[in-house]
Scaffold this active site. Structure first.
Site, short mmCIF file in Angstrom:
data_model
loop_
_atom_site.label_atom_id
_atom_site.label_comp_id
_atom_site.label_asym_id
_atom_site.label_seq_id
_atom_site.Cartn_x
_atom_site.Cartn_y
_atom_site.Cartn_z
CG ASP A 36 -1.84 5.10 3.22
OD1 ASP A 36 -1.93 5.15 1.97
OD2 ASP A 36 -2.72 5.56 3.98
CG HIS A 45 -1.98 6.41 9.92
ND1 HIS A 45 -0.79 7.03 9.62
CD2 HIS A 45 -2.83 6.70 8.90
CE1 HIS A 45 -0.92 7.66 8.45
NE2 HIS A 45 -2.13 7.48 8.01
CG LEU A 86 -4.19 11.12 10.04
CD1 LEU A 86 -4.07 9.78 10.75
CD2 LEU A 86 -2.90 11.90 10.18
CB ALA A 87 -3.74 13.25 3.44
N GLY A 88 -2.48 9.82 4.06
CA GLY A 88 -1.30 9.01 3.80
C GLY A 88 -0.21 9.27 4.82
CB ALA A 128 -6.90 11.85 2.38
CG HIS A 136 -2.01 1.01 1.18
ND1 HIS A 136 -3.22 0.84 1.78
CD2 HIS A 136 -2.07 2.25 0.59
CE1 HIS A 136 -3.98 1.90 1.59
NE2 HIS A 136 -3.28 2.77 0.87
CG HIS A 194 -11.30 4.65 2.56
ND1 HIS A 194 -11.03 5.82 3.25
CD2 HIS A 194 -10.13 4.23 2.03
CE1 HIS A 194 -9.74 6.10 3.13
NE2 HIS A 194 -9.16 5.14 2.41
#
Length: 392
Positions: A281, A258, A315-317, A147, A65, A202
Protein backbone atom coordinates in the site's frame (compact mmCIF):
# COMPACT_ATOMS: atom_id res chain seq x y z
CA UNK A 1 20.44 -14.14 -28.68
CA UNK A 2 20.99 -12.28 -25.38
CA UNK A 3 21.61 -15.03 -22.83
CA UNK A 4 22.53 -14.56 -19.16
CA UNK A 5 23.56 -17.14 -16.60
CA UNK A 6 23.33 -17.18 -12.83
CA UNK A 7 25.78 -19.74 -11.47
CA UNK A 8 26.84 -21.25 -8.13
CA UNK A 9 23.41 -20.35 -6.83
CA UNK A 10 20.92 -21.68 -4.30
CA UNK A 11 17.72 -21.59 -6.33
CA UNK A 12 14.38 -21.56 -4.49
CA UNK A 13 11.69 -23.33 -6.50
CA UNK A 14 8.09 -24.06 -5.52
CA UNK A 15 8.74 -27.37 -3.79
CA UNK A 16 12.51 -27.57 -3.37
CA UNK A 17 15.77 -25.67 -3.23
CA UNK A 18 18.50 -26.52 -5.73
CA UNK A 19 21.79 -25.99 -3.91
CA UNK A 20 24.79 -25.05 -6.03
CA UNK A 21 22.76 -24.81 -9.20
CA UNK A 22 22.61 -22.54 -12.22
CA UNK A 23 19.97 -21.07 -14.45
CA UNK A 24 19.95 -19.59 -17.91
CA UNK A 25 17.85 -16.62 -19.01
CA UNK A 26 17.17 -16.03 -22.69
CA UNK A 27 14.69 -13.80 -24.54
CA UNK A 28 13.06 -12.85 -21.26
CA UNK A 29 12.41 -16.44 -20.16
CA UNK A 30 14.01 -19.02 -17.89
CA UNK A 31 15.41 -21.57 -20.31
CA UNK A 32 17.62 -23.86 -18.18
CA UNK A 33 17.68 -24.81 -14.48
CA UNK A 34 20.18 -27.44 -13.39
CA UNK A 35 23.01 -28.43 -11.06
CA UNK A 36 26.43 -26.82 -11.49
CA UNK A 37 27.83 -30.22 -12.45
CA UNK A 38 25.96 -29.78 -15.74
CA UNK A 39 26.80 -26.12 -16.27
CA UNK A 40 28.63 -25.21 -19.49
CA UNK A 41 32.04 -23.57 -19.22
CA UNK A 42 32.27 -19.93 -20.22
CA UNK A 43 35.16 -18.56 -22.26
CA UNK A 44 33.97 -15.05 -21.40
CA UNK A 45 32.50 -14.01 -18.07
CA UNK A 46 30.17 -11.46 -19.66
CA UNK A 47 26.52 -12.02 -18.74
CA UNK A 48 27.55 -14.47 -16.01
CA UNK A 49 26.52 -13.72 -12.41
CA UNK A 50 28.42 -15.83 -9.89
CA UNK A 51 26.57 -16.09 -6.56
CA UNK A 52 29.39 -18.11 -4.98
CA UNK A 53 26.67 -20.08 -3.16
CA UNK A 54 25.85 -16.98 -1.10
CA UNK A 55 22.22 -16.18 -0.37
CA UNK A 56 19.33 -17.38 -2.50
CA UNK A 57 17.78 -16.89 -5.92
CA UNK A 58 14.02 -16.33 -5.60
CA UNK A 59 11.25 -15.33 -8.01
CA UNK A 60 10.49 -11.63 -8.26
CA UNK A 61 7.85 -10.33 -5.86
CA UNK A 62 4.47 -8.97 -6.99
CA UNK A 63 2.88 -5.95 -5.26
CA UNK A 64 -0.79 -5.76 -6.20
CA UNK A 65 -1.54 -2.68 -4.07
CA UNK A 66 0.93 0.15 -4.60
CA UNK A 67 0.07 3.85 -5.11
CA UNK A 68 3.50 5.32 -5.70
CA UNK A 69 7.10 5.87 -4.61
CA UNK A 70 10.06 8.27 -4.90
CA UNK A 71 7.84 11.34 -4.82
CA UNK A 72 5.39 10.17 -7.51
CA UNK A 73 1.87 8.69 -7.54
CA UNK A 74 -0.07 6.75 -10.15
CA UNK A 75 -2.76 9.45 -9.90
CA UNK A 76 -0.23 11.95 -11.29
CA UNK A 77 -1.18 10.79 -14.81
CA UNK A 78 2.38 10.82 -16.14
CA UNK A 79 3.99 7.81 -17.83
CA UNK A 80 7.41 9.36 -17.09
CA UNK A 81 6.63 9.20 -13.36
CA UNK A 82 5.28 5.67 -13.77
CA UNK A 83 8.66 4.54 -15.14
CA UNK A 84 10.41 6.09 -12.15
CA UNK A 85 8.10 4.32 -9.70
CA UNK A 86 8.60 1.01 -11.48
CA UNK A 87 12.39 1.41 -11.55
CA UNK A 88 12.42 2.05 -7.80
CA UNK A 89 10.29 -1.02 -7.06
CA UNK A 90 13.03 -3.24 -8.47
CA UNK A 91 15.21 -2.21 -5.50
CA UNK A 92 12.67 -3.96 -3.25
CA UNK A 93 12.79 -7.17 -5.26
CA UNK A 94 9.48 -6.39 -6.94
CA UNK A 95 9.24 -7.42 -10.60
CA UNK A 96 5.52 -6.87 -11.24
CA UNK A 97 2.72 -4.76 -9.77
CA UNK A 98 -0.82 -3.43 -10.08
CA UNK A 99 -0.87 0.37 -10.31
CA UNK A 100 -3.40 1.51 -7.70
CA UNK A 101 -5.58 4.62 -7.96
CA UNK A 102 -7.43 6.67 -5.34
CA UNK A 103 -10.80 8.30 -4.82
CA UNK A 104 -10.73 11.79 -6.34
CA UNK A 105 -12.53 13.96 -8.88
CA UNK A 106 -13.76 11.72 -11.69
CA UNK A 107 -11.78 13.82 -14.18
CA UNK A 108 -8.56 12.95 -12.30
CA UNK A 109 -9.40 9.25 -12.12
CA UNK A 110 -10.17 9.26 -15.84
CA UNK A 111 -6.88 11.01 -16.63
CA UNK A 112 -5.00 8.50 -14.47
CA UNK A 113 -6.54 5.38 -16.05
CA UNK A 114 -5.97 6.78 -19.56
CA UNK A 115 -2.31 7.53 -18.77
CA UNK A 116 -1.92 4.12 -17.15
CA UNK A 117 -3.49 2.43 -20.18
CA UNK A 118 -0.91 4.14 -22.41
CA UNK A 119 1.93 3.12 -20.10
CA UNK A 120 0.60 -0.44 -19.86
CA UNK A 121 0.69 -0.82 -23.63
CA UNK A 122 4.08 0.87 -24.09
CA UNK A 123 5.93 0.00 -20.89
CA UNK A 124 9.67 -0.74 -20.88
CA UNK A 125 10.86 -4.32 -20.31
CA UNK A 126 13.90 -3.52 -18.15
CA UNK A 127 11.80 -2.49 -15.13
CA UNK A 128 9.06 -4.25 -13.12
CA UNK A 129 6.01 -5.03 -15.23
CA UNK A 130 2.73 -3.22 -14.69
CA UNK A 131 0.13 -6.01 -14.78
CA UNK A 132 -2.87 -3.69 -14.88
CA UNK A 133 -4.81 -1.28 -12.69
CA UNK A 134 -6.19 -1.71 -9.18
CA UNK A 135 -9.09 0.75 -8.93
CA UNK A 136 -9.40 1.62 -5.22
CA UNK A 137 -12.48 3.80 -4.97
CA UNK A 138 -14.43 5.92 -5.65
CA UNK A 139 -17.24 3.39 -4.99
CA UNK A 140 -16.63 3.08 -1.25
CA UNK A 141 -18.23 3.77 2.14
CA UNK A 142 -18.14 7.24 3.69
CA UNK A 143 -17.92 5.60 7.12
CA UNK A 144 -14.76 3.64 6.25
CA UNK A 145 -13.09 6.08 3.87
CA UNK A 146 -9.72 6.07 5.65
CA UNK A 147 -7.41 8.40 3.71
CA UNK A 148 -9.74 8.57 0.69
CA UNK A 149 -11.32 11.95 -0.15
CA UNK A 150 -14.86 12.02 1.23
CA UNK A 151 -16.04 14.74 -1.20
CA UNK A 152 -15.51 12.45 -4.22
CA UNK A 153 -16.92 9.16 -2.94
CA UNK A 154 -19.64 7.81 -5.23
CA UNK A 155 -22.29 5.13 -5.02
CA UNK A 156 -21.29 2.06 -7.05
CA UNK A 157 -22.37 2.75 -10.61
CA UNK A 158 -22.10 0.29 -13.49
CA UNK A 159 -22.18 2.99 -16.17
CA UNK A 160 -19.36 4.98 -14.55
CA UNK A 161 -17.28 1.85 -14.04
CA UNK A 162 -17.73 0.76 -17.66
CA UNK A 163 -16.65 4.21 -18.82
CA UNK A 164 -13.46 3.92 -16.74
CA UNK A 165 -12.97 0.33 -17.93
CA UNK A 166 -13.13 1.46 -21.55
CA UNK A 167 -10.81 4.41 -20.90
CA UNK A 168 -8.33 1.97 -19.33
CA UNK A 169 -8.45 -0.14 -22.52
CA UNK A 170 -9.76 -2.94 -20.31
CA UNK A 171 -6.61 -2.96 -18.15
CA UNK A 172 -8.48 -2.65 -14.83
CA UNK A 173 -7.83 -5.99 -13.14
CA UNK A 174 -9.10 -5.39 -9.59
CA UNK A 175 -11.69 -3.06 -8.04
CA UNK A 176 -12.00 -2.20 -4.35
CA UNK A 177 -15.53 -1.12 -3.42
CA UNK A 178 -18.17 -1.25 -0.66
CA UNK A 179 -20.76 -3.90 -1.60
CA UNK A 180 -23.30 -2.63 0.96
CA UNK A 181 -23.55 0.53 -1.18
CA UNK A 182 -24.03 -1.54 -4.36
CA UNK A 183 -27.78 -1.80 -5.03
CA UNK A 184 -28.64 -5.37 -5.99
CA UNK A 185 -24.90 -6.07 -6.27
CA UNK A 186 -25.10 -4.62 -9.79
CA UNK A 187 -21.46 -3.50 -9.90
CA UNK A 188 -20.32 -6.78 -8.35
CA UNK A 189 -22.10 -8.76 -11.08
CA UNK A 190 -20.62 -6.48 -13.76
CA UNK A 191 -17.10 -7.02 -12.42
CA UNK A 192 -17.43 -10.79 -12.30
CA UNK A 193 -18.93 -10.87 -15.81
CA UNK A 194 -15.82 -9.08 -17.10
CA UNK A 195 -13.36 -11.25 -15.18
CA UNK A 196 -12.33 -8.30 -12.99
CA UNK A 197 -11.44 -9.25 -9.41
CA UNK A 198 -14.04 -7.84 -7.01
CA UNK A 199 -12.60 -6.76 -3.66
CA UNK A 200 -14.39 -5.72 -0.49
CA UNK A 201 -12.66 -2.75 1.07
CA UNK A 202 -13.38 0.63 2.63
CA UNK A 203 -16.63 -1.07 3.56
CA UNK A 204 -18.93 -0.77 6.59
CA UNK A 205 -20.94 -3.86 5.66
CA UNK A 206 -22.39 -5.92 8.47
CA UNK A 207 -21.60 -9.62 8.72
CA UNK A 208 -24.66 -10.83 6.80
CA UNK A 209 -24.16 -8.39 3.91
CA UNK A 210 -20.48 -9.24 3.68
CA UNK A 211 -21.32 -12.94 3.56
CA UNK A 212 -23.90 -12.35 0.82
CA UNK A 213 -21.38 -10.33 -1.20
CA UNK A 214 -18.82 -13.12 -0.90
CA UNK A 215 -21.38 -15.65 -2.11
CA UNK A 216 -22.22 -13.29 -5.01
CA UNK A 217 -18.64 -13.07 -6.22
CA UNK A 218 -16.27 -11.17 -3.91
CA UNK A 219 -12.94 -13.04 -4.04
CA UNK A 220 -10.57 -10.44 -2.58
CA UNK A 221 -10.17 -8.29 0.53
CA UNK A 222 -8.34 -4.97 0.50
CA UNK A 223 -5.88 -4.46 3.39
CA UNK A 224 -7.49 -6.73 6.01
CA UNK A 225 -8.56 -4.98 9.25
CA UNK A 226 -8.10 -1.51 7.75
CA UNK A 227 -11.02 0.37 6.21
CA UNK A 228 -13.70 -2.18 7.16
CA UNK A 229 -16.15 -3.10 9.91
CA UNK A 230 -14.25 -4.99 12.58
CA UNK A 231 -14.80 -8.19 14.50
CA UNK A 232 -17.46 -7.71 17.20
CA UNK A 233 -19.06 -10.45 19.25
CA UNK A 234 -22.59 -9.39 18.21
CA UNK A 235 -21.70 -8.55 14.61
CA UNK A 236 -18.57 -10.24 13.21
CA UNK A 237 -18.51 -7.60 10.44
CA UNK A 238 -16.44 -7.75 7.28
CA UNK A 239 -13.43 -9.13 9.18
CA UNK A 240 -15.45 -12.04 10.58
CA UNK A 241 -17.05 -12.86 7.22
CA UNK A 242 -13.65 -12.83 5.54
CA UNK A 243 -11.89 -15.02 8.10
CA UNK A 244 -14.63 -17.62 7.80
CA UNK A 245 -14.77 -17.57 4.00
CA UNK A 246 -13.11 -20.36 2.02
CA UNK A 247 -12.49 -18.79 -1.39
CA UNK A 248 -11.29 -15.27 -0.64
CA UNK A 249 -7.76 -13.88 -0.98
CA UNK A 250 -6.71 -11.42 1.70
CA UNK A 251 -4.27 -8.50 1.48
CA UNK A 252 -2.06 -7.92 4.51
CA UNK A 253 0.32 -5.02 5.23
CA UNK A 254 2.91 -6.57 7.61
CA UNK A 255 4.44 -3.39 9.04
CA UNK A 256 3.15 -3.65 12.66
CA UNK A 257 1.44 -0.31 12.03
CA UNK A 258 -1.66 -1.27 10.07
CA UNK A 259 -2.39 -4.08 12.51
CA UNK A 260 -0.63 -5.63 15.50
CA UNK A 261 1.84 -8.27 14.39
CA UNK A 262 0.42 -10.81 16.87
CA UNK A 263 -2.83 -10.90 14.86
CA UNK A 264 -0.93 -12.43 11.96
CA UNK A 265 -0.63 -15.93 13.47
CA UNK A 266 -4.41 -15.92 14.03
CA UNK A 267 -5.06 -15.04 10.37
CA UNK A 268 -2.53 -17.65 9.27
CA UNK A 269 -4.11 -20.37 11.42
CA UNK A 270 -7.59 -19.60 10.10
CA UNK A 271 -6.74 -19.10 6.43
CA UNK A 272 -3.52 -20.98 5.77
CA UNK A 273 -0.82 -19.72 3.41
CA UNK A 274 -2.50 -20.12 0.05
CA UNK A 275 -4.80 -17.08 0.23
CA UNK A 276 -2.56 -14.53 1.96
CA UNK A 277 -1.27 -11.67 -0.20
CA UNK A 278 1.50 -9.44 1.13
CA UNK A 279 1.13 -5.86 -0.14
CA UNK A 280 2.77 -2.55 0.76
CA UNK A 281 0.00 0.00 0.00
CA UNK A 282 3.03 2.21 -0.64
CA UNK A 283 2.50 5.92 -1.31
CA UNK A 284 4.71 8.59 -2.90
CA UNK A 285 6.85 8.98 0.25
CA UNK A 286 8.22 5.46 -0.18
CA UNK A 287 11.97 5.73 -0.76
CA UNK A 288 11.94 9.36 0.39
CA UNK A 289 12.90 11.13 3.66
CA UNK A 290 10.34 11.84 6.39
CA UNK A 291 8.24 14.94 5.79
CA UNK A 292 4.95 16.17 4.34
CA UNK A 293 3.47 14.54 1.23
CA UNK A 294 0.21 14.48 -0.73
CA UNK A 295 -2.07 11.46 -1.07
CA UNK A 296 -5.47 11.74 -2.71
CA UNK A 297 -5.38 15.52 -2.39
CA UNK A 298 -4.73 15.41 1.35
CA UNK A 299 -1.60 16.31 3.31
CA UNK A 300 0.14 13.35 4.90
CA UNK A 301 2.86 13.50 7.52
CA UNK A 302 5.43 10.72 7.21
CA UNK A 303 7.53 9.97 10.27
CA UNK A 304 9.09 6.80 11.70
CA UNK A 305 7.55 4.57 9.01
CA UNK A 306 4.04 5.88 9.66
CA UNK A 307 1.95 7.88 7.18
CA UNK A 308 -0.74 9.92 8.94
CA UNK A 309 -3.29 12.17 7.26
CA UNK A 310 -2.93 15.47 9.09
CA UNK A 311 -6.60 16.46 8.83
CA UNK A 312 -8.16 13.26 10.19
CA UNK A 313 -5.35 11.29 11.83
CA UNK A 314 -6.10 8.31 9.58
CA UNK A 315 -3.39 6.03 8.29
CA UNK A 316 -2.62 7.03 4.71
CA UNK A 317 -0.83 4.21 2.96
CA UNK A 318 2.68 3.18 3.93
CA UNK A 319 6.36 3.43 3.10
CA UNK A 320 6.82 -0.31 3.62
CA UNK A 321 9.49 -2.00 1.49
CA UNK A 322 8.29 -5.29 -0.04
CA UNK A 323 11.45 -7.14 0.98
CA UNK A 324 11.12 -5.77 4.52
CA UNK A 325 7.56 -7.09 4.50
CA UNK A 326 8.92 -10.52 3.51
CA UNK A 327 11.47 -10.39 6.33
CA UNK A 328 8.76 -9.40 8.84
CA UNK A 329 6.62 -12.34 7.74
CA UNK A 330 9.62 -14.62 8.13
CA UNK A 331 10.12 -13.46 11.70
CA UNK A 332 6.52 -13.23 12.87
CA UNK A 333 5.35 -16.53 11.38
CA UNK A 334 8.71 -18.39 11.28
CA UNK A 335 8.12 -19.32 7.65
CA UNK A 336 10.55 -21.08 5.35
CA UNK A 337 11.77 -19.19 2.30
CA UNK A 338 9.49 -21.25 0.04
CA UNK A 339 6.50 -20.37 2.26
CA UNK A 340 7.46 -16.68 2.23
CA UNK A 341 7.61 -16.76 -1.56
CA UNK A 342 4.10 -18.16 -1.75
CA UNK A 343 2.63 -15.09 -0.05
CA UNK A 344 4.78 -12.43 -1.72
CA UNK A 345 4.49 -13.66 -5.31
CA UNK A 346 2.97 -17.08 -6.10
CA UNK A 347 -0.44 -16.45 -4.53
CA UNK A 348 -0.61 -13.12 -6.36
CA UNK A 349 0.23 -14.77 -9.67
CA UNK A 350 -2.35 -17.53 -9.15
CA UNK A 351 -5.05 -15.04 -8.12
CA UNK A 352 -4.39 -12.87 -11.19
CA UNK A 353 -4.32 -15.94 -13.44
CA UNK A 354 -0.73 -15.38 -14.59
CA UNK A 355 1.00 -18.21 -12.72
CA UNK A 356 1.77 -19.79 -16.10
CA UNK A 357 4.46 -17.11 -16.47
CA UNK A 358 5.10 -15.52 -13.07
CA UNK A 359 5.20 -16.33 -9.35
CA UNK A 360 7.86 -19.03 -9.27
CA UNK A 361 11.13 -20.14 -10.83
CA UNK A 362 10.37 -22.72 -13.49
CA UNK A 363 11.31 -23.50 -17.07
CA UNK A 364 9.52 -21.31 -19.57
CA UNK A 365 8.39 -18.73 -17.03
CA UNK A 366 9.38 -15.07 -17.18
CA UNK A 367 12.96 -14.43 -16.07
CA UNK A 368 11.86 -12.30 -13.11
CA UNK A 369 14.64 -13.14 -10.70
CA UNK A 370 15.89 -11.73 -7.39
CA UNK A 371 19.19 -12.53 -5.70
CA UNK A 372 18.91 -12.19 -1.92
CA UNK A 373 22.31 -11.94 -0.25
CA UNK A 374 23.30 -13.64 2.99
CA UNK A 375 21.69 -10.85 5.02
CA UNK A 376 18.41 -11.30 3.16
CA UNK A 377 18.83 -8.00 1.30
CA UNK A 378 18.16 -7.55 -2.41
CA UNK A 379 21.50 -7.87 -4.21
CA UNK A 380 20.22 -7.87 -7.82
CA UNK A 381 16.83 -7.85 -9.54
CA UNK A 382 16.20 -9.05 -13.09
CA UNK A 383 12.99 -8.22 -14.96
CA UNK A 384 12.41 -10.41 -18.02
CA UNK A 385 16.12 -11.21 -17.88
CA UNK A 386 17.18 -7.54 -17.80
CA UNK A 387 19.19 -6.23 -14.86
CA UNK A 388 16.79 -3.76 -13.22
CA UNK A 389 18.58 -3.19 -9.90
CA UNK A 390 22.03 -3.80 -8.48
CA UNK A 391 23.00 -3.09 -4.88
CA UNK A 392 25.78 -0.53 -4.49
Amino acid sequence: MNKKWIINANIVMENKIITNGFLEMSEGKITVIDQMANCPSFALRENVIDCQQKGYIIPGMIDIHIHGAVGHDFMDASHIYYSKIAKYLASEGVTAFLATTMTGPMSEIEAAVEALAYYYKNQPTAVPEMLGIHLEGPFISQAKKGAQSEAFILKPNVHQFNDLYDKSHHSIRLVTFAPEEDSGFELLHELTSKGVIASIGHSDADYDTAQQAIKAGITHVTHLFNGMSGLHHRDPGVVGAVLLAEDVYVEIIPDNVHFHKDLLPMVYKMMGLNRLLVITDGMRAKGMPDGLYQLGGNEVEVMNNQCIQRKTGSLAGSVLNMNTARQNIEEWLTLSLAEQIRIVTLNQAEHLGIDNRKGSIALGKDADIVWLNEEGEVEKTFCLGNLAFEKD
